[in-house]
Scaffold this motif. Structure first.
Motif, PDB file in Angstrom:
ATOM      1  N   ALA A  13     -16.338 -27.530 -10.229  1.00 31.25           N
ATOM      2  CA  ALA A  13     -17.368 -28.228 -10.092  1.00 31.25           C
ATOM      3  C   ALA A  13     -18.012 -28.403 -11.363  1.00 31.25           C
ATOM      4  CB  ALA A  13     -18.623 -27.604  -9.376  1.00 31.25           C
ATOM      5  N   GLY A  14     -19.058 -29.088 -11.692  1.00 28.96           N
ATOM      6  CA  GLY A  14     -19.893 -29.299 -12.866  1.00 28.96           C
ATOM      7  C   GLY A  14     -20.766 -28.037 -13.347  1.00 28.96           C
ATOM      8  N   MET A  38     -14.048 -17.667  -9.301  1.00 28.11           N
ATOM      9  CA  MET A  38     -13.421 -18.140 -10.569  1.00 28.11           C
ATOM     10  C   MET A  38     -13.995 -19.695 -10.432  1.00 28.11           C
ATOM     11  SD  MET A  38      -9.469 -16.851  -9.255  1.00 28.11           S
ATOM     12  CE  MET A  38      -9.736 -17.317  -7.785  1.00 28.11           C
ATOM     13  N   ALA A  39     -13.587 -20.276 -11.881  1.00 29.21           N
ATOM     14  CA  ALA A  39     -14.329 -21.791 -11.949  1.00 29.21           C
ATOM     15  C   ALA A  39     -13.393 -22.496 -12.651  1.00 29.21           C
ATOM     16  CB  ALA A  39     -15.466 -21.435 -12.554  1.00 29.21           C
ATOM     17  N   ALA A  40     -13.100 -23.759 -12.335  1.00 34.40           N
ATOM     18  CA  ALA A  40     -12.556 -24.851 -13.271  1.00 34.40           C
ATOM     19  C   ALA A  40     -13.534 -25.754 -13.372  1.00 34.40           C
ATOM     20  CB  ALA A  40     -11.404 -25.435 -12.602  1.00 34.40           C
ATOM     21  N   VAL A  41     -14.123 -26.331 -14.511  1.00 37.11           N
ATOM     22  CA  VAL A  41     -15.269 -27.144 -14.861  1.00 37.11           C
ATOM     23  C   VAL A  41     -14.658 -28.627 -14.783  1.00 37.11           C
ATOM     24  CG1 VAL A  41     -16.784 -27.823 -16.429  1.00 37.11           C
ATOM     25  CG2 VAL A  41     -16.131 -25.398 -16.458  1.00 37.11           C
ATOM     26  N   THR A  42     -15.311 -29.358 -14.033  1.00 38.78           N
ATOM     27  CA  THR A  42     -15.047 -30.842 -14.048  1.00 38.78           C
ATOM     28  C   THR A  42     -16.044 -31.646 -14.902  1.00 38.78           C
ATOM     29  OG1 THR A  42     -16.841 -31.272 -12.156  1.00 38.78           O
ATOM     30  CG2 THR A  42     -14.432 -30.702 -11.828  1.00 38.78           C
ATOM     31  N   ALA A  43     -17.182 -31.203 -15.111  1.00 36.62           N
ATOM     32  CA  ALA A  43     -18.136 -31.663 -16.218  1.00 36.62           C
ATOM     33  C   ALA A  43     -18.929 -31.201 -16.898  1.00 36.62           C
ATOM     34  CB  ALA A  43     -18.892 -32.914 -15.168  1.00 36.62           C
ATOM     35  N   LEU A  44     -19.443 -31.418 -17.845  1.00 39.75           N
ATOM     36  CA  LEU A  44     -20.471 -30.527 -18.542  1.00 39.75           C
ATOM     37  C   LEU A  44     -21.737 -31.146 -18.421  1.00 39.75           C
ATOM     38  CD1 LEU A  44     -18.450 -29.493 -21.970  1.00 39.75           C
ATOM     39  CD2 LEU A  44     -18.666 -28.198 -19.999  1.00 39.75           C
ATOM     40  N   VAL A  45     -22.663 -30.525 -18.044  1.00 40.13           N
ATOM     41  CA  VAL A  45     -24.028 -31.503 -17.440  1.00 40.13           C
ATOM     42  C   VAL A  45     -25.095 -30.746 -18.122  1.00 40.13           C
ATOM     43  CG1 VAL A  45     -25.450 -31.918 -15.535  1.00 40.13           C
ATOM     44  CG2 VAL A  45     -22.965 -31.823 -15.166  1.00 40.13           C
ATOM     45  N   VAL A  60      -9.300 -35.363 -17.877  1.00 39.80           N
ATOM     46  CA  VAL A  60      -8.874 -34.923 -16.374  1.00 39.80           C
ATOM     47  C   VAL A  60      -7.585 -34.152 -16.710  1.00 39.80           C
ATOM     48  CG1 VAL A  60      -9.805 -36.739 -15.279  1.00 39.80           C
ATOM     49  CG2 VAL A  60      -7.563 -37.029 -16.216  1.00 39.80           C
ATOM     50  N   ALA A  61      -6.795 -34.300 -17.629  1.00 37.74           N
ATOM     51  CA  ALA A  61      -5.681 -33.524 -18.102  1.00 37.74           C
ATOM     52  C   ALA A  61      -6.005 -32.034 -18.330  1.00 37.74           C
ATOM     53  CB  ALA A  61      -4.706 -33.940 -19.304  1.00 37.74           C
ATOM     54  N   PHE A  62      -7.064 -31.744 -19.009  1.00 39.46           N
ATOM     55  CA  PHE A  62      -7.614 -30.284 -19.177  1.00 39.46           C
ATOM     56  C   PHE A  62      -8.186 -29.900 -17.887  1.00 39.46           C
ATOM     57  CE2 PHE A  62     -10.876 -27.546 -20.486  1.00 39.46           C
ATOM     58  CZ  PHE A  62     -10.300 -26.401 -21.053  1.00 39.46           C
ATOM     59  N   LEU A  63      -8.609 -30.589 -17.020  1.00 37.52           N
ATOM     60  CA  LEU A  63      -8.943 -30.025 -15.752  1.00 37.52           C
ATOM     61  C   LEU A  63      -7.863 -29.723 -14.944  1.00 37.52           C
ATOM     62  CD1 LEU A  63     -10.790 -29.466 -13.030  1.00 37.52           C
ATOM     63  CD2 LEU A  63     -10.689 -32.125 -12.507  1.00 37.52           C
ATOM     64  N   ARG A  64      -6.688 -30.443 -15.096  1.00 39.97           N
ATOM     65  CA  ARG A  64      -5.439 -29.999 -14.301  1.00 39.97           C
ATOM     66  C   ARG A  64      -4.999 -28.746 -14.938  1.00 39.97           C
ATOM     67  NH1 ARG A  64      -1.853 -31.612 -10.196  1.00 39.97           N
ATOM     68  NH2 ARG A  64      -0.523 -29.807  -9.976  1.00 39.97           N
ATOM     69  N   GLU A  65      -5.181 -28.580 -16.298  1.00 40.50           N
ATOM     70  CA  GLU A  65      -4.629 -27.216 -16.910  1.00 40.50           C
ATOM     71  C   GLU A  65      -5.451 -26.043 -16.409  1.00 40.50           C
ATOM     72  OE1 GLU A  65      -4.612 -28.050 -20.905  1.00 40.50           O
ATOM     73  OE2 GLU A  65      -3.229 -29.417 -21.063  1.00 40.50           O
ATOM     74  N   GLN A  66      -6.668 -26.104 -16.245  1.00 41.51           N
ATOM     75  CA  GLN A  66      -7.535 -25.212 -15.706  1.00 41.51           C
ATOM     76  C   GLN A  66      -7.196 -24.867 -14.271  1.00 41.51           C
ATOM     77  OE1 GLN A  66     -12.036 -25.337 -16.400  1.00 41.51           O
ATOM     78  NE2 GLN A  66     -11.367 -27.518 -16.891  1.00 41.51           N
ATOM     79  N   LEU A  67      -6.942 -25.874 -13.593  1.00 36.58           N
ATOM     80  CA  LEU A  67      -6.629 -25.578 -12.053  1.00 36.58           C
ATOM     81  C   LEU A  67      -5.006 -24.829 -12.100  1.00 36.58           C
ATOM     82  CD1 LEU A  67      -7.751 -28.913 -10.347  1.00 36.58           C
ATOM     83  CD2 LEU A  67      -8.604 -26.605 -10.503  1.00 36.58           C
ATOM     84  N   ASP A  68      -4.117 -25.140 -12.848  1.00 36.98           N
ATOM     85  CA  ASP A  68      -2.976 -24.661 -12.735  1.00 36.98           C
ATOM     86  C   ASP A  68      -3.080 -23.257 -13.472  1.00 36.98           C
ATOM     87  OD1 ASP A  68      -1.713 -26.982 -11.634  1.00 36.98           O
ATOM     88  OD2 ASP A  68      -1.199 -27.733 -13.656  1.00 36.98           O
ATOM     89  N   ALA A  69      -3.490 -23.140 -14.713  1.00 36.55           N
ATOM     90  CA  ALA A  69      -3.893 -21.745 -15.100  1.00 36.55           C
ATOM     91  C   ALA A  69      -4.206 -20.710 -13.978  1.00 36.55           C
ATOM     92  CB  ALA A  69      -4.769 -21.510 -16.275  1.00 36.55           C
TER      93      ALA A  69
END
Length: 520
Positions: A13-14, A38-45, A60-69
């Motif tokens: 989420a954001g 745990m959290a993976a950030v989609t947007a900085l609001v 979005v590549a960084f989002l995928r890196e967060q999810l994979d990590a």
């Protein structure tokens, strides 16, 4: 009995720098409901209690890196998805879901702001709808439900071209209309829809779970507060957490509603912001720890039925344990050894004698004549009815022992301690499992009775409609007492109820006795 493992829940989420919504709210909600967040950030609001000022979307590549990590290292029990924002983000999360296949996925479809403004373009909305087959539960507000219902009528919702109009139904104006839209969404994408009636503008605040044609409704009362910032985020993440523990959507919603209502009622304690403030995620924890300064009790946080339903759901493991015991399985099919059954009845006879005394104590403390009469009648029934049945079985049996088993003594000591105090609510909560667990087990066991079943007359007692009526009455009395009790006393009631349930499990487990281990 070992406790259930702590659910590991990932929020996608954001952010909300003011802490009331988004990932910050998700992490608080997950922790408050017993999970590890745990959290993976989609947007900085950039937002506060008055609204959103700006949004920055990382690559979005960084989002995928967060999810994979996270998923490369941690076994994820549940995922809560919130603000996604763009088609690319939706596609990235969707691809990850397909590869990882988390066991529980809850989607809070952040599509329409409280102001009514659409937060996604048509292509992103269609992409989000196309992800629904990967989701177990979707939790839209009424405006978002209308958007999804409109997309459900499209032949190919994911083929909406960029720049086209947003397909949508009008937001439901009543509860029946909201349920109809939810059925459309559920049937279109084979997903459970949590329908939230809090924005219908009435004093009621109902919720429902819609799974195709199946409907489970949960009544509720609106909490009069402006502090509703992040309620959607908080509820959806609570549902993900509780479902990972319960594996029962109805039980999870019942508990989540109770927790969120308590958090809304206590929200004034926070004094955060000058707009629509956040809910108090840890209100119950603060109250139990003595950290709350508020004088207002949370006794109206849930209805009596919700409270007792929550307690019943919380002992699901104990109930499953009872069903699996050799005594119960043997009692069900009639293969239980007679000596084991008679040994159990001897202990039950001892138990009922003192149990009747504790029932009489409840009658003495009862606040109304109606409740006084109920507990007194129950005490009489324990002596005159059920003990007579035991005499019928035990009267001519040679060698039947009436020496109290340590398990019987421990249970009676627990009830005696509850009766020794002056808290009527705690005492009746301790008494309730002997009604409820026997009625529940007795009705199910009775369905397996057959002509010639050796224990049919005993099973008939606990499957009797009169016992069901008495049990329902006891549940209602205890629920009312809990709903009007201060926080500390309600917590003590729940502990007394749970402890009695554990004693019931041990009581059923006494016989047949486990064989002694061979000496080494």
């Amino acid at each position: 009995m070992s406790s259930a493992p702590i659910p590991r829940v990932l929020s996608i989420a954001g952010t909300d720098p003011s802490g009331g919504a988004g990932i910050q709210a998700d992490l608080k909600s997950i922790a408050a409901n017993g999970g590890y967040g745990m959290a993976a950030v989609t947007a900085l609001v950039a937002q506060n209690t008055h609204g959103v000022r700006s949004i920055h979307v990382p690559p979005v590549a960084f989002l995928r890196e967060q999810l994979d990590a996270v998923s490369d290292d941690v076994e994820i029990d549940a995922v809560k998805i919130g603000m996604l924002g763009t088609t690319q983000i939706v596609r990235t999360v969707e691809s990850w879901l397909i590869e990882v296949r988390p066991p529980i996925v809850v989607l809070d479809p952040v599509m329409v702001a409280t102001s009514g403004d659409r937060l996604l373009d048509a292509e992103a909305e269609a992409a989000l709808a196309g992800m629904l087959p990967l989701v177990d539960l979707v939790t839209p507000n009424l405006a978002e439900l209308a958007v999804l219902a409109g997309l459900a009528g499209s032949a190919h919702p994911r083929s909406v071209p960029p720049g086209s109009a947003h397909p949508s139904s009008a937001p439901a104006r009543d509860w029946a209309g909201a349920l109809a839209q939810a059925r459309r969404v559920s049937e279109r994408w084979n997903v459970i829809v949590l329908v939230k009636g809090g924005h219908l503008g009435t004093d009621a605040s109902p919720d429902a779970l819609v799974d195709g044609a199946t409907l489970v409704e949960f009544p509720g009362v609106r909490v009069d507060t402006r502090n509703t910032h992040g309620t959607g985020c908080s509820l959806s993440s609570a549902m993900a957490t509780l479902q990972a523990r319960n594996h029962d959507w109805a039980a999870s919603l019942r508990q989540a509603k109770a927790w969120l209502t308590e958090s809304l009622l206590r929200s004034e304690e926070l004094h955060v912001g000058s707009g629509n403030g956040p809910v108090h995620h840890f209100a119950g924890l603060y109250a139990r720890a003595g950290l709350s300064d508020a004088e207002t009790e949370i006794s109206a946080a849930t209805t009596p039925a919700q409270i007792t339903g929550d307690w019943w759901d919380a002992i699901a493991g104990i109930r499953d344990g009872i069903d699996a015991l050799p005594f119960v399985t043997g009692l069900a099919d009639g293969t239980l050894e007679r000596d084991d059954f008679l040994a159990y009845l001897a202990q039950d006879a001892l138990y009922l004698r003192d149990y009747a005394r504790v029932l009489a104590r409840a009658s003495q403390l009862a606040p109304t004549s109606e409740e006084q009469a109920f507990w007194a009648t129950s005490a009489s029934g324990s002596i005159l009815g059920e003990l007579e049945l035991h005499r019928e079985w035990l009267g001519g049996e040679p060698g039947a022992t009436f020496e109290a088993h340590p398990v019987t003594t421990a249970y009676l000591n627990h009830l005696a301690a509850a009766g020794a105090g002056t808290s009527y609510p705690v005492l009746v909560a301790a008494l309730l499992p002997c009604f409820w667990l026997y009625q529940d087990a007795g009705e199910r066991l009775h369905t397996r009775s057959h002509p010639g079943h050796p224990y049919a007359s005993w099973l008939d007692t606990y499957a009797d409609p009169a016992f069901r009526m008495a049990t329902d009455r006891a549940i209602a009395i205890v629920g009312r007492a809990a709903a009007s009790a201060p926080t500390a006393e309600r917590d003590a009631m729940r502990r007394a109820f749970s402890e009695s349930a554990r004693h019931e499990l041990a009581f059923f487990a006494m016989f047949p006795e486990a064989p002694d281990k061979p000496s080494e």
